[in-house]
Scaffold this motif. Sequence first.
Motif, PDB file in Angstrom:
ATOM      1  N   MET A 115       0.848  -1.186   0.000  1.00  0.00           N
ATOM      2  CA  MET A 115       0.000   0.000   0.000  1.00  0.00           C
ATOM      3  C   MET A 115       0.889   1.243   0.000  1.00  0.00           C
ATOM      4  SD  MET A 115      -3.261   0.775  -0.037  1.00  0.00           S
ATOM      5  CE  MET A 115      -4.057  -0.727   0.551  1.00  0.00           C
ATOM      6  N   LYS A 116       0.741   2.090  -1.027  1.00  0.00           N
ATOM      7  CA  LYS A 116       1.574   3.296  -1.169  1.00  0.00           C
ATOM      8  C   LYS A 116       0.716   4.538  -0.951  1.00  0.00           C
ATOM      9  CE  LYS A 116       2.617   1.949  -5.279  1.00  0.00           C
ATOM     10  NZ  LYS A 116       3.149   1.893  -6.654  1.00  0.00           N
ATOM     11  N   ALA A 117       1.326   5.558  -0.381  1.00  0.00           N
ATOM     12  CA  ALA A 117       0.600   6.795  -0.086  1.00  0.00           C
ATOM     13  C   ALA A 117       1.339   8.005  -0.625  1.00  0.00           C
ATOM     14  CB  ALA A 117       0.389   6.949   1.415  1.00  0.00           C
ATOM     15  N   GLU A 118       0.577   9.042  -0.889  1.00  0.00           N
ATOM     16  CA  GLU A 118       1.143  10.347  -1.202  1.00  0.00           C
ATOM     17  C   GLU A 118       0.463  11.379  -0.311  1.00  0.00           C
ATOM     18  OE1 GLU A 118       2.025  13.400  -4.932  1.00  0.00           O
ATOM     19  OE2 GLU A 118       1.757  11.251  -5.249  1.00  0.00           O
ATOM     20  N   ILE A 119       1.257  12.264   0.259  1.00  0.00           N
ATOM     21  CA  ILE A 119       0.728  13.347   1.094  1.00  0.00           C
ATOM     22  C   ILE A 119       0.697  14.615   0.258  1.00  0.00           C
ATOM     23  CG2 ILE A 119       1.142  14.757   3.145  1.00  0.00           C
ATOM     24  CD1 ILE A 119       2.594  12.304   4.345  1.00  0.00           C
ATOM     25  N   ILE A 120      -0.457  15.261   0.213  1.00  0.00           N
ATOM     26  CA  ILE A 120      -0.610  16.495  -0.549  1.00  0.00           C
ATOM     27  C   ILE A 120      -0.985  17.617   0.416  1.00  0.00           C
ATOM     28  CG2 ILE A 120      -1.856  17.668  -2.410  1.00  0.00           C
ATOM     29  CD1 ILE A 120      -2.352  14.937  -3.680  1.00  0.00           C
ATOM     30  N   ALA A 121      -0.054  18.521   0.629  1.00  0.00           N
ATOM     31  CA  ALA A 121      -0.301  19.682   1.490  1.00  0.00           C
ATOM     32  C   ALA A 121      -0.819  20.824   0.625  1.00  0.00           C
ATOM     33  CB  ALA A 121       0.968  20.091   2.206  1.00  0.00           C
ATOM     34  N   VAL A 122      -1.938  21.387   1.020  1.00  0.00           N
ATOM     35  CA  VAL A 122      -2.589  22.429   0.226  1.00  0.00           C
ATOM     36  C   VAL A 122      -2.480  23.766   0.953  1.00  0.00           C
ATOM     37  CG1 VAL A 122      -4.715  23.138  -0.923  1.00  0.00           C
ATOM     38  CG2 VAL A 122      -4.205  20.699  -0.652  1.00  0.00           C
ATOM     39  N   GLY A 123      -1.917  24.766   0.276  1.00  0.00           N
ATOM     40  CA  GLY A 123      -1.828  26.092   0.891  1.00  0.00           C
ATOM     41  C   GLY A 123      -0.731  26.929   0.278  1.00  0.00           C
ATOM     42  N   THR A 124      -1.090  28.073  -0.254  1.00  0.00           N
ATOM     43  CA  THR A 124      -0.096  28.968  -0.850  1.00  0.00           C
ATOM     44  C   THR A 124       0.918  29.422   0.186  1.00  0.00           C
ATOM     45  OG1 THR A 124      -1.732  29.708  -2.462  1.00  0.00           O
ATOM     46  CG2 THR A 124       0.193  31.117  -2.143  1.00  0.00           C
ATOM     47  N   GLU A 125       0.487  29.537   1.450  1.00  0.00           N
ATOM     48  CA  GLU A 125       1.399  29.987   2.510  1.00  0.00           C
ATOM     49  C   GLU A 125       2.543  29.002   2.730  1.00  0.00           C
ATOM     50  OE1 GLU A 125      -1.968  27.712   4.526  1.00  0.00           O
ATOM     51  OE2 GLU A 125      -1.708  29.092   2.850  1.00  0.00           O
ATOM     52  N   ILE A 126       2.331  27.726   2.419  1.00  0.00           N
ATOM     53  CA  ILE A 126       3.412  26.745   2.527  1.00  0.00           C
ATOM     54  C   ILE A 126       4.400  26.940   1.386  1.00  0.00           C
ATOM     55  CG2 ILE A 126       3.986  24.293   2.682  1.00  0.00           C
ATOM     56  CD1 ILE A 126       1.152  23.766   3.635  1.00  0.00           C
ATOM     57  N   VAL A 181       4.944   6.002   2.501  1.00  0.00           N
ATOM     58  CA  VAL A 181       4.809   7.278   1.807  1.00  0.00           C
ATOM     59  C   VAL A 181       5.955   7.395   0.799  1.00  0.00           C
ATOM     60  CG1 VAL A 181       4.793   9.785   2.040  1.00  0.00           C
ATOM     61  CG2 VAL A 181       3.665   8.364   3.765  1.00  0.00           C
ATOM     62  N   TYR A 182       5.610   7.410  -0.477  1.00  0.00           N
ATOM     63  CA  TYR A 182       6.620   7.500  -1.528  1.00  0.00           C
ATOM     64  C   TYR A 182       6.790   8.933  -2.039  1.00  0.00           C
ATOM     65  CZ  TYR A 182       6.995   2.400  -2.077  1.00  0.00           C
ATOM     66  OH  TYR A 182       7.240   1.066  -1.879  1.00  0.00           O
ATOM     67  N   PHE A 183       5.752   9.763  -1.890  1.00  0.00           N
ATOM     68  CA  PHE A 183       5.820  11.128  -2.414  1.00  0.00           C
ATOM     69  C   PHE A 183       5.134  12.091  -1.453  1.00  0.00           C
ATOM     70  CE2 PHE A 183       5.749   8.279  -6.071  1.00  0.00           C
ATOM     71  CZ  PHE A 183       6.853   8.710  -6.790  1.00  0.00           C
ATOM     72  N   GLN A 184       5.677  13.317  -1.404  1.00  0.00           N
ATOM     73  CA  GLN A 184       5.034  14.432  -0.702  1.00  0.00           C
ATOM     74  C   GLN A 184       4.928  15.597  -1.680  1.00  0.00           C
ATOM     75  OE1 GLN A 184       7.121  15.426   2.887  1.00  0.00           O
ATOM     76  NE2 GLN A 184       6.919  13.390   3.773  1.00  0.00           N
ATOM     77  N   THR A 185       3.756  16.189  -1.766  1.00  0.00           N
ATOM     78  CA  THR A 185       3.509  17.277  -2.707  1.00  0.00           C
ATOM     79  C   THR A 185       2.971  18.485  -1.959  1.00  0.00           C
ATOM     80  OG1 THR A 185       3.031  15.762  -4.524  1.00  0.00           O
ATOM     81  CG2 THR A 185       2.142  17.982  -4.727  1.00  0.00           C
ATOM     82  N   VAL A 186       3.380  19.666  -2.387  1.00  0.00           N
ATOM     83  CA  VAL A 186       2.800  20.917  -1.875  1.00  0.00           C
ATOM     84  C   VAL A 186       2.212  21.670  -3.065  1.00  0.00           C
ATOM     85  CG1 VAL A 186       3.223  23.090  -0.679  1.00  0.00           C
ATOM     86  CG2 VAL A 186       4.485  21.044  -0.007  1.00  0.00           C
ATOM     87  N   VAL A 187       0.973  22.103  -2.942  1.00  0.00           N
ATOM     88  CA  VAL A 187       0.305  22.826  -4.024  1.00  0.00           C
ATOM     89  C   VAL A 187      -0.445  24.011  -3.439  1.00  0.00           C
ATOM     90  CG1 VAL A 187      -1.722  21.319  -3.892  1.00  0.00           C
ATOM     91  CG2 VAL A 187      -1.254  22.561  -6.006  1.00  0.00           C
TER      92      VAL A 187
END
Length: 421
Positions: free
Chosen positions: A1-12, A36-42
């Motif tokens: 089981m693979k996961a990706e974390i997506i953090a949402v926020g222009t302030e980041i 967790v294979y990937f972390q994304t900030v958008v």
Amino acid sequence: MKAEIIAVGTEILLGQIVNTNAQYLSQELAAIGIDVYFQTVVGDNEKRLQEAIRLAQSRADVLVFSGGIGPTQDDLTKDAIAGLLGRELRTDRPAMDKITEFFADRGIEMTDNNKRQALVIEGSTPLPNSTGLAVGVAISDGDHHYIVLPGPPSELKPMFEHEAKPWLLHQVLTDEMPIYSRILKFAGIGESALEDKLLDLIDAQTDPTIAPYAKEGEVAIRLSTKAKDIQEANGRLTVLETQIQSRLAEHMYASEDVPIEETVVKMMADLGLTVSAAESCTGGMVMQSLTTVPGSASMLMGGIVCYSNEMKEKLLNVPHDYLEGADAPGAVSREVAEVLAEQVRMITDSDFGLSVTGVAGPGYSERKPVGLVYIGIAERGGKTEVFELRIKGNRDTIRKRSTKTLLYRLWRRLVQAEKQD
């Protein structure tokens, strides 16, 4: 089981806040067997957020979102996911009732945009927010699973622990044998030195696994194993813990995820001992660390922040000849650390007196280098010890590591006192 974390926020993206949620979520997901294979900030843009979601769908089974579920028009996380899944947003009645009650209790008129915090995706499981207003979401769609959490860590952590993690365990990981973990905590040793002591165990690991990670002035090891029940897991974890403890007995202070100040407070309370502190460069950080622990009132007598030489001399009786003059050792010295520890112990009539004096920077003091620190421990009826530290880092790092090292040295003395008791 693979996961990706997506953090949402222009302030980041702008660097206005640090994304500590990603660290927490990565550790917690790993503990239940989701890598967790990937972390994304958008940023707060629906089109770019949907692009990030499509990419995550191509490489992960579980998508975990933090942020973007507040009341304003740029809080678009639920909108973006619902749009991609072809589902509607609806109002979760318990969440809406909580929001309405919140404003009514404070006599504040609720604006319509606050209703957005009660929206959930059609067909999802609402995740109640025990410390805030915005409801979270958990939903499975085909082979993908989506967890939507609030951005503030004070809301995200309890929601993940009490709502999202149980949902994952019961809805997603039903065919998996559960993973059980145990945290071991260490002080007075760095991550690389600790790993070197355990290198053969780490290289040979299969199940249980060993994962070291560092915090400021402390190191933790997470032991994890897959087992059919807690009894089987405890048996395996205890065998490995015993091996580790035998090699690092002088540094391992707890078998749970607690800071060293919590262990110190509990030990002193159990032994009926008291402590006081005289602090210069740490400016009260030692006492602050101890007072964050419930029950510290029974063991902390008080202390003195003696930042200036004048206060060291007037309040703690440091001889003037130690502080001023061509041949004086100066405020940052073994001699002064010793006097401070002994005097604060006598003034407060405590069992232990602690002291810290040093150069936190950014510039030199008394022509002594940044990071030079002396810590002292005086004991009623016992000897006084002074330790010289050479700490690398900025001002905040030097102060924190001085505090943690002093508490570690106090813990070592308490271990000796327990053995003699």
